[in-house]
Enzyme design. Structure first.
Site, PDB file in Angstrom:
ATOM      1  N   LYS A  13      20.832  -4.700 -27.198  1.00 49.64           N
ATOM      2  CA  LYS A  13      20.956  -3.599 -27.719  1.00 49.64           C
ATOM      3  C   LYS A  13      19.948  -2.811 -27.443  1.00 49.64           C
ATOM      4  O   LYS A  13      20.140  -1.220 -26.656  1.00 49.64           O
ATOM      5  CB  LYS A  13      20.575  -3.156 -28.924  1.00 49.64           C
ATOM      6  CG  LYS A  13      21.832  -4.370 -29.684  1.00 49.64           C
ATOM      7  CD  LYS A  13      21.536  -4.231 -31.472  1.00 49.64           C
ATOM      8  CE  LYS A  13      20.434  -5.321 -31.950  1.00 49.64           C
ATOM      9  NZ  LYS A  13      19.504  -6.746 -32.069  1.00 49.64           N
ATOM     10  N   ARG A  88      20.915  -2.905 -40.479  1.00 57.80           N
ATOM     11  CA  ARG A  88      21.063  -4.286 -40.587  1.00 57.80           C
ATOM     12  C   ARG A  88      21.423  -4.827 -41.915  1.00 57.80           C
ATOM     13  O   ARG A  88      21.604  -6.174 -41.581  1.00 57.80           O
ATOM     14  CB  ARG A  88      19.703  -4.194 -40.443  1.00 57.80           C
ATOM     15  CG  ARG A  88      19.453  -5.337 -38.984  1.00 57.80           C
ATOM     16  CD  ARG A  88      17.909  -5.466 -39.490  1.00 57.80           C
ATOM     17  NE  ARG A  88      17.484  -6.075 -38.115  1.00 57.80           N
ATOM     18  CZ  ARG A  88      17.211  -5.627 -36.810  1.00 57.80           C
ATOM     19  NH1 ARG A  88      17.254  -4.849 -36.803  1.00 57.80           N
ATOM     20  NH2 ARG A  88      16.647  -6.728 -35.738  1.00 57.80           N
ATOM     21  N   ARG A 127      11.951 -13.998 -22.483  1.00 56.54           N
ATOM     22  CA  ARG A 127      11.010 -12.253 -23.067  1.00 56.54           C
ATOM     23  C   ARG A 127       9.415 -13.014 -23.886  1.00 56.54           C
ATOM     24  O   ARG A 127       9.227 -11.943 -23.351  1.00 56.54           O
ATOM     25  CB  ARG A 127      12.062 -11.181 -24.516  1.00 56.54           C
ATOM     26  CG  ARG A 127      11.458 -10.284 -24.485  1.00 56.54           C
ATOM     27  CD  ARG A 127      12.346 -10.090 -24.892  1.00 56.54           C
ATOM     28  NE  ARG A 127      12.242  -9.872 -26.829  1.00 56.54           N
ATOM     29  CZ  ARG A 127      13.740  -9.524 -27.539  1.00 56.54           C
ATOM     30  NH1 ARG A 127      14.477  -8.422 -27.158  1.00 56.54           N
ATOM     31  NH2 ARG A 127      12.643  -9.412 -28.911  1.00 56.54           N
ATOM     32  N   ARG A 135       4.835  -9.473 -28.989  1.00 55.68           N
ATOM     33  CA  ARG A 135       5.862  -8.858 -30.051  1.00 55.68           C
ATOM     34  C   ARG A 135       5.166 -10.992 -31.058  1.00 55.68           C
ATOM     35  O   ARG A 135       5.955 -11.324 -30.413  1.00 55.68           O
ATOM     36  CB  ARG A 135       7.415  -9.292 -29.780  1.00 55.68           C
ATOM     37  CG  ARG A 135       7.437  -7.689 -29.996  1.00 55.68           C
ATOM     38  CD  ARG A 135       9.224  -7.421 -29.554  1.00 55.68           C
ATOM     39  NE  ARG A 135       9.763  -7.861 -31.070  1.00 55.68           N
ATOM     40  CZ  ARG A 135      10.741  -7.358 -31.041  1.00 55.68           C
ATOM     41  NH1 ARG A 135      12.144  -6.932 -30.311  1.00 55.68           N
ATOM     42  NH2 ARG A 135      11.744  -7.715 -32.221  1.00 55.68           N
ATOM     43  N   ARG A 146      15.013 -14.425 -37.549  1.00 58.97           N
ATOM     44  CA  ARG A 146      16.004 -13.672 -37.344  1.00 58.97           C
ATOM     45  C   ARG A 146      17.007 -13.290 -37.264  1.00 58.97           C
ATOM     46  O   ARG A 146      18.456 -13.068 -37.387  1.00 58.97           O
ATOM     47  CB  ARG A 146      15.263 -12.817 -36.581  1.00 58.97           C
ATOM     48  CG  ARG A 146      13.913 -11.975 -36.421  1.00 58.97           C
ATOM     49  CD  ARG A 146      12.807 -12.341 -35.378  1.00 58.97           C
ATOM     50  NE  ARG A 146      13.774 -10.984 -34.701  1.00 58.97           N
ATOM     51  CZ  ARG A 146      13.091 -11.426 -33.260  1.00 58.97           C
ATOM     52  NH1 ARG A 146      12.083 -12.366 -33.299  1.00 58.97           N
ATOM     53  NH2 ARG A 146      13.446 -10.878 -32.167  1.00 58.97           N
TER      54      ARG A 146
HETATM   55  P1  ADP Z   1      16.026  -7.636 -33.128  1.00 58.44           P
HETATM   56  O1  ADP Z   1      16.639  -6.999 -32.789  1.00 58.44           O
HETATM   57  O2  ADP Z   1      15.019  -8.152 -31.387  1.00 58.44           O
HETATM   58  O3  ADP Z   1      15.837  -8.781 -33.594  1.00 58.44           O
HETATM   59  P2  ADP Z   1      13.957  -5.000 -33.594  1.00 58.44           P
HETATM   60  O4  ADP Z   1      13.003  -4.841 -33.104  1.00 58.44           O
HETATM   61  O5  ADP Z   1      14.960  -4.619 -34.043  1.00 58.44           O
HETATM   62  O6  ADP Z   1      14.339  -7.061 -32.939  1.00 58.44           O
HETATM   63  O7  ADP Z   1      13.062  -5.452 -35.624  1.00 58.44           O
HETATM   64  C1  ADP Z   1      13.014  -6.582 -35.475  1.00 58.44           C
HETATM   65  C2  ADP Z   1      11.898  -6.501 -36.043  1.00 58.44           C
HETATM   66  O8  ADP Z   1      11.994  -4.911 -37.494  1.00 58.44           O
HETATM   67  C3  ADP Z   1      13.774  -7.175 -37.548  1.00 58.44           C
HETATM   68  O9  ADP Z   1      13.218  -8.694 -37.754  1.00 58.44           O
HETATM   69  C4  ADP Z   1      13.127  -6.776 -39.076  1.00 58.44           C
HETATM   70  O10 ADP Z   1      11.782  -7.381 -39.673  1.00 58.44           O
HETATM   71  C5  ADP Z   1      12.583  -5.219 -39.084  1.00 58.44           C
HETATM   72  N1  ADP Z   1      13.365  -4.302 -38.922  1.00 58.44           N
HETATM   73  C6  ADP Z   1      13.983  -3.552 -37.578  1.00 58.44           C
HETATM   74  N2  ADP Z   1      15.169  -2.986 -38.221  1.00 58.44           N
HETATM   75  C7  ADP Z   1      15.266  -3.024 -39.876  1.00 58.44           C
HETATM   76  C8  ADP Z   1      16.021  -2.954 -40.714  1.00 58.44           C
HETATM   77  N3  ADP Z   1      17.395  -1.481 -40.257  1.00 58.44           N
HETATM   78  N4  ADP Z   1      15.448  -3.088 -41.623  1.00 58.44           N
HETATM   79  C9  ADP Z   1      15.017  -4.020 -41.989  1.00 58.44           C
HETATM   80  N5  ADP Z   1      13.990  -4.114 -41.244  1.00 58.44           N
HETATM   81  C10 ADP Z   1      14.427  -3.831 -40.092  1.00 58.44           C
END
Ligand code: ADP
Length: 188
Positions: A13, A88, A127, A135, A146
Site C-alpha cells: 500500500k 481498518r 523490509r 520499525r 498484525r
Molecule cells: P502495516 O500496513 O504495514 O501493518 P501501518 O504503518 O499502516 O502498517 O500501521 C502500523 C500500526 O499502526 C498498526 O499495526 C496499528 O497499530 C497502527 N495503526 C495504523 N493505522 C491504524 C488505524 N487506522 N487504526 C488503528 N490503528 C492503526
C-alpha cells in the site's frame, strides 16, 4: 480523486501510494506514518499509542478517525488524497463515510491490493532487515499478530465496500510496476 488503499501489512500500500501521489498530485494520508511520527515526537497521542502499535494491535477508532478528519482539512487535500492504513475496521469505515458527508465529499474508489499471507511474512522480514530495524513492529511475532488483526478486523471492509460498488481489486503479487498499471486502470 479520493482513494482508499486496502490490503494486509506488506501488500505494498505504501509503495503504491507514493507512486500515485506523484501521478495525481494528491497527498498520501497514512495513519501508520502519522502514529509513528507522534510516537517519535513523544506527543500525548504518541505516548498513548506506542505500546499498542508495538504489539501489533489497533489504536482506538476515535483517535485515528480524529487525526484523519483533521488532516483532510489541510489545504493540500483540496483536490483529494490517498488513504493508506485507514479505515481498518468497520467502525472506522462508517466514521469515514460520516466525516466525508459532513465535508460534502465522497470516495471515488477503494482499491484492494490482494496478497498471499505467506509471502507477506517474508517481505516484511526483508523490509525490517533493509531498514535496520527502524520499525519496532516489523518482527515476525508482531507481524503475525498484525496479519491476524487484518483478517479479523480489516478484511470485512472488502465486502463492505464491494456492496457500495466502490471496490476494485488488484493482484499485489505482481511486480510493482504492474500493480501500479492495474490500479491506474481500475480507477480511471
Ligand atoms: P502495516 O500496513 O504495514 O501493518 P501501518 O504503518 O499502516 O502498517 O500501521 C502500523 C500500526 O499502526 C498498526 O499495526 C496499528 O497499530 C497502527 N495503526 C495504523 N493505522 C491504524 C488505524 N487506522 N487504526 C488503528 N490503528 C492503526
Amino acid at each position: 480523486m479520493r482513494l482508499v488503499l486496502l490490503g494486509p501489512p506488506g501488500a505494498g500500500k505504501g509503495t503504491q501510494a507514493q507512486i500515485l501521489v506523484s501521478t495525481y498530485s494528491i497527498p498520501q494520508l497514512s495513519t501508520g506514518d502519522m502514529l509513528r511520527a507522534a510516537i517519535a515526537e513523544k506527543t500525548p497521542l504518541g505516548l498513548e499509542a506506542k505500546a499498542i502499535v508495538d504489539r501489533g494491535d489497533l489504536v482506538s477508532d476515535d483517535i485515528v478517525s480524529g487525526i484523519i478528519s483533521e488532516r483532510m482539512d489541510q489545504p493540500d487535500c483540496a483536490n483529494g488524497f490517498i488513504l493508506d492504513g485507514f479505515p481498518r475496521t468497520i467502525a472506522q469505515a462508517e466514521a469515514l463515510t460520516h466525516m466525508l458527508d459532513r465535508k460534502g465529499l465522497h470516495l471515488d474508489a477503494v482499491v484492494e491490493i490482494k496478497a498471499d499471507p505467506n509471502v507477506l511474512v517474508e517481505r516484511i522480514i526483508n523490509r525490517a532487515k533493509e531498514s535496520g530495524g527502524a520499525r519496532a513492529d516489523d518482527n515476525e511475532e508482531v507481524l503475525r499478530k498484525r496479519l491476524e488483526v487484518y483478517s479479523e478486523q480489516t478484511a470485512p471492509l472488502v465486502s463492505f465496500y464491494s456492496e457500495q460498488g466502490l471496490l476494485k481489486s488488484v493482484d499485489g503479487m505482481a511486480p510493482i510496476e504492474d500493480v501500479t498499471v492495474a490500479i491506474k486502470s481500475a480507477i480511471s
